[in-house]
Design a protein around this motif. Structure first.
Motif, PDB file in Angstrom:
ATOM      1  N   SER A  47       0.827  -1.205   0.000  1.00  0.00           N
ATOM      2  CA  SER A  47       0.000   0.000   0.000  1.00  0.00           C
ATOM      3  C   SER A  47       0.861   1.255   0.000  1.00  0.00           C
ATOM      4  O   SER A  47       2.073   1.210   0.287  1.00  0.00           O
ATOM      5  CB  SER A  47      -0.911   0.010   1.225  1.00  0.00           C
ATOM      6  OG  SER A  47      -0.129   0.194   2.407  1.00  0.00           O
ATOM      7  N   GLU A  48       0.258   2.385  -0.327  1.00  0.00           N
ATOM      8  CA  GLU A  48       0.974   3.658  -0.318  1.00  0.00           C
ATOM      9  C   GLU A  48       1.545   3.939   1.067  1.00  0.00           C
ATOM     10  O   GLU A  48       2.693   4.406   1.185  1.00  0.00           O
ATOM     11  CB  GLU A  48       0.029   4.789  -0.728  1.00  0.00           C
ATOM     12  CG  GLU A  48      -0.425   4.731  -2.175  1.00  0.00           C
ATOM     13  CD  GLU A  48      -1.397   5.851  -2.503  1.00  0.00           C
ATOM     14  OE1 GLU A  48      -1.670   6.677  -1.607  1.00  0.00           O
ATOM     15  OE2 GLU A  48      -1.878   5.897  -3.658  1.00  0.00           O
ATOM     16  N   ARG A  63       2.158   8.280  -4.117  1.00  0.00           N
ATOM     17  CA  ARG A  63       0.947   8.286  -4.937  1.00  0.00           C
ATOM     18  C   ARG A  63       1.246   8.785  -6.351  1.00  0.00           C
ATOM     19  O   ARG A  63       0.738   8.230  -7.332  1.00  0.00           O
ATOM     20  CB  ARG A  63      -0.113   9.168  -4.279  1.00  0.00           C
ATOM     21  CG  ARG A  63      -1.478   9.139  -4.974  1.00  0.00           C
ATOM     22  CD  ARG A  63      -2.503   9.942  -4.204  1.00  0.00           C
ATOM     23  NE  ARG A  63      -2.678   9.419  -2.864  1.00  0.00           N
ATOM     24  CZ  ARG A  63      -2.368  10.095  -1.752  1.00  0.00           C
ATOM     25  NH1 ARG A  63      -1.845  11.313  -1.837  1.00  0.00           N
ATOM     26  NH2 ARG A  63      -2.561   9.556  -0.567  1.00  0.00           N
ATOM     27  N   ILE A  66       3.166   5.985  -8.302  1.00  0.00           N
ATOM     28  CA  ILE A  66       2.269   4.882  -8.637  1.00  0.00           C
ATOM     29  C   ILE A  66       1.346   5.284  -9.773  1.00  0.00           C
ATOM     30  O   ILE A  66       1.108   4.507 -10.709  1.00  0.00           O
ATOM     31  CB  ILE A  66       1.459   4.443  -7.399  1.00  0.00           C
ATOM     32  CG1 ILE A  66       2.386   3.705  -6.411  1.00  0.00           C
ATOM     33  CG2 ILE A  66       0.288   3.557  -7.801  1.00  0.00           C
ATOM     34  CD1 ILE A  66       1.702   3.266  -5.131  1.00  0.00           C
ATOM     35  N   GLN A  67       0.828   6.519  -9.732  1.00  0.00           N
ATOM     36  CA  GLN A  67      -0.062   6.966 -10.790  1.00  0.00           C
ATOM     37  C   GLN A  67       0.663   7.035 -12.130  1.00  0.00           C
ATOM     38  O   GLN A  67       0.081   6.700 -13.174  1.00  0.00           O
ATOM     39  CB  GLN A  67      -0.659   8.338 -10.459  1.00  0.00           C
ATOM     40  CG  GLN A  67      -1.659   8.849 -11.486  1.00  0.00           C
ATOM     41  CD  GLN A  67      -2.788   7.864 -11.745  1.00  0.00           C
ATOM     42  OE1 GLN A  67      -3.377   7.330 -10.800  1.00  0.00           O
ATOM     43  NE2 GLN A  67      -3.076   7.600 -13.015  1.00  0.00           N
ATOM     44  N   VAL A  70       0.740   3.575 -13.367  1.00  0.00           N
ATOM     45  CA  VAL A  70      -0.595   3.185 -13.824  1.00  0.00           C
ATOM     46  C   VAL A  70      -0.849   3.744 -15.224  1.00  0.00           C
ATOM     47  O   VAL A  70      -1.331   3.047 -16.116  1.00  0.00           O
ATOM     48  CB  VAL A  70      -1.675   3.673 -12.836  1.00  0.00           C
ATOM     49  CG1 VAL A  70      -3.075   3.520 -13.439  1.00  0.00           C
ATOM     50  CG2 VAL A  70      -1.586   2.893 -11.529  1.00  0.00           C
ATOM     51  N   LEU A  75       1.293  -0.724 -13.789  1.00  0.00           N
ATOM     52  CA  LEU A  75       0.454  -1.086 -12.646  1.00  0.00           C
ATOM     53  C   LEU A  75      -1.006  -0.804 -12.964  1.00  0.00           C
ATOM     54  O   LEU A  75      -1.336  -0.108 -13.923  1.00  0.00           O
ATOM     55  CB  LEU A  75       0.880  -0.296 -11.398  1.00  0.00           C
ATOM     56  CG  LEU A  75       2.337  -0.437 -10.952  1.00  0.00           C
ATOM     57  CD1 LEU A  75       2.603   0.439  -9.736  1.00  0.00           C
ATOM     58  CD2 LEU A  75       2.688  -1.890 -10.667  1.00  0.00           C
ATOM     59  N   ARG A  77      -4.829  -0.028 -10.783  1.00  0.00           N
ATOM     60  CA  ARG A  77      -5.559   0.140  -9.522  1.00  0.00           C
ATOM     61  C   ARG A  77      -6.850  -0.671  -9.597  1.00  0.00           C
ATOM     62  O   ARG A  77      -7.696  -0.411 -10.444  1.00  0.00           O
ATOM     63  CB  ARG A  77      -5.881   1.604  -9.270  1.00  0.00           C
ATOM     64  CG  ARG A  77      -4.654   2.473  -9.013  1.00  0.00           C
ATOM     65  CD  ARG A  77      -5.087   3.862  -8.595  1.00  0.00           C
ATOM     66  NE  ARG A  77      -3.995   4.805  -8.517  1.00  0.00           N
ATOM     67  CZ  ARG A  77      -3.222   4.976  -7.448  1.00  0.00           C
ATOM     68  NH1 ARG A  77      -3.432   4.248  -6.373  1.00  0.00           N
ATOM     69  NH2 ARG A  77      -2.240   5.873  -7.461  1.00  0.00           N
ATOM     70  N   ARG A  78      -6.985  -1.638  -8.728  1.00  0.00           N
ATOM     71  CA  ARG A  78      -8.185  -2.472  -8.679  1.00  0.00           C
ATOM     72  C   ARG A  78      -9.047  -1.977  -7.521  1.00  0.00           C
ATOM     73  O   ARG A  78      -8.645  -2.055  -6.365  1.00  0.00           O
ATOM     74  CB  ARG A  78      -7.799  -3.938  -8.504  1.00  0.00           C
ATOM     75  CG  ARG A  78      -8.956  -4.907  -8.563  1.00  0.00           C
ATOM     76  CD  ARG A  78      -8.428  -6.327  -8.693  1.00  0.00           C
ATOM     77  NE  ARG A  78      -7.849  -6.567 -10.015  1.00  0.00           N
ATOM     78  CZ  ARG A  78      -7.071  -7.606 -10.290  1.00  0.00           C
ATOM     79  NH1 ARG A  78      -6.745  -8.454  -9.330  1.00  0.00           N
ATOM     80  NH2 ARG A  78      -6.603  -7.775 -11.509  1.00  0.00           N
ATOM     81  N   THR A  83      -3.361  -1.770  -5.470  1.00  0.00           N
ATOM     82  CA  THR A  83      -2.593  -1.626  -6.709  1.00  0.00           C
ATOM     83  C   THR A  83      -1.928  -2.953  -7.043  1.00  0.00           C
ATOM     84  O   THR A  83      -1.257  -3.547  -6.199  1.00  0.00           O
ATOM     85  CB  THR A  83      -1.532  -0.531  -6.567  1.00  0.00           C
ATOM     86  OG1 THR A  83      -2.163   0.697  -6.209  1.00  0.00           O
ATOM     87  CG2 THR A  83      -0.780  -0.335  -7.873  1.00  0.00           C
ATOM     88  N   GLN A 215      -7.500   8.423 -15.154  1.00  0.00           N
ATOM     89  CA  GLN A 215      -6.771   7.510 -16.038  1.00  0.00           C
ATOM     90  C   GLN A 215      -6.977   7.926 -17.491  1.00  0.00           C
ATOM     91  O   GLN A 215      -8.093   7.872 -18.007  1.00  0.00           O
ATOM     92  CB  GLN A 215      -7.274   6.081 -15.843  1.00  0.00           C
ATOM     93  CG  GLN A 215      -6.771   5.093 -16.888  1.00  0.00           C
ATOM     94  CD  GLN A 215      -5.266   4.920 -16.876  1.00  0.00           C
ATOM     95  OE1 GLN A 215      -4.698   4.585 -15.845  1.00  0.00           O
ATOM     96  NE2 GLN A 215      -4.632   5.157 -18.005  1.00  0.00           N
TER      97      GLN A 215
END
Length: 283
Positions: A47-48, A63, A66-67, A70, A75, A77-78, A83, A215
């Motif tokens: 996790s973050e 964050r 990770i973005q 993504v 990666l 995000r579910r 993630t 996204q």
């Protein structure tokens, strides 16, 4: 004590700490890229909060990185889960191959959910795109396309019923448009002219595609023609940006001033002017 599913297994990391002499966000992104490369698709990442505590950096930095991953399709995000490592992008090889046929060729199971199917008179703009008379009957078909059950695209297609009668009577959950046109009418797609935009999804599209509102997605407006130059369909569809990318190849025609075509490009334009072949590419 056993670790929770969000905790870090130190053995999976290439480094246990960040260097003070380099941007921490860049270092974290490299660490997460390496981790994603070693884990299978669908594997849950820490996790973050856990990443921020472990590497002693802010959650905002975590964050942001990770973005970025993504957005790059590394990666995913579910919702309600966390993630995870993204699946490989099973995109079309080109705009002239049917979604169903291409997914099967990749060993994936294609699926469709019809969101709407209606017969409407062609307005002036649509009539121009389809090269039919205004008011001509048109099948307006909107489908959610899936691969192994995962949503990939919201496809909106318009087809002339004057040229292709009876298409409005089919159950489109079980049919491919291009395959149907070939089987019933003996026509195949030969060229496609597409306009591709990077956009953020609206709320209802984000829910359909199971992506976040921030996204980026690919909006594709295309007109596909057969070998005789007649329009087969006009499309305006939204594709998930984390599962698709676009490869564009351009070739300068021999009649243009400047350097001659060097033969490295390929496209549908031939040598009589600028040709451009825009296709979706699997990565």
């Amino acid at each position: 004590m056993s670790r929770t599913r969000h905790e870090i297994d130190p053995s999976t990391l290439t480094t246990g700490a960040l260097s003070a002499g380099r941007p921490k966000g860049h270092q974290l992104r490299k660490i997460l890229e390496d981790l994603a490369g070693r884990l299978p698709p669908g594997a849950l990442l820490p996790s973050e909060r856990v990443l921020a505590d472990h590497f002693e950096i802010s959650r905002t930095t975590v964050r942001q990185e990770i973005q970025r991953l993504v957005t790059d399709g590394v990666l995913f995000r579910r919702h309600g889960h966390g993630t995870v490592v993204a699946e490989p992008r099973p995109a079309h090889t080109d705009l002239l191959t049917s979604f169903s046929r291409d997914m099967r060729a990749r060993g994936l199971s294609p699926g469709s959910r019809v969101l709407s199917s209606s017969v409407e008179p062609a307005g002036p703009r649509l009539a121009t795109r389809l090269e039919v008379e205004p008011g001509s009957p048109v099948l307006h078909l909107v489908r959610l396309r899936t691969a192994d059950g995962d949503p990939m695209a919201r496809e909106s297609t318009d087809v002339s019923l004057a040229r292709f009668p009876g298409l409005d009577e089919l159950a489109w959950e079980r049919h491919s448009l291009f395959d149907t046109l070939e089987e019933r009418f003996g026509v195949r797609p030969a060229t496609s002219e597409a306009r591709i935009l990077a956009v953020l999804p609206e709320a209802h599209d984000a829910e359909l595609l199971e992506v976040a509102l921030d996204q980026p997605c690919l909006l594709i407006e295309a007109v596909t023609r057969d070998g005789g130059g007649r329009v087969l369909e006009a499309e305006r569809s939204l594709y998930r940006g984390d599962r698709y990318d676009v490869l564009a190849r351009a070739r300068r025609g021999a009649g243009h001033h400047g350097d001659p075509a060097d033969g490295n490009g390929s496209g549908n334009g031939g040598g009589n002017g600028n040709g451009r072949d825009v296709r979706q590419k699997a990565t």
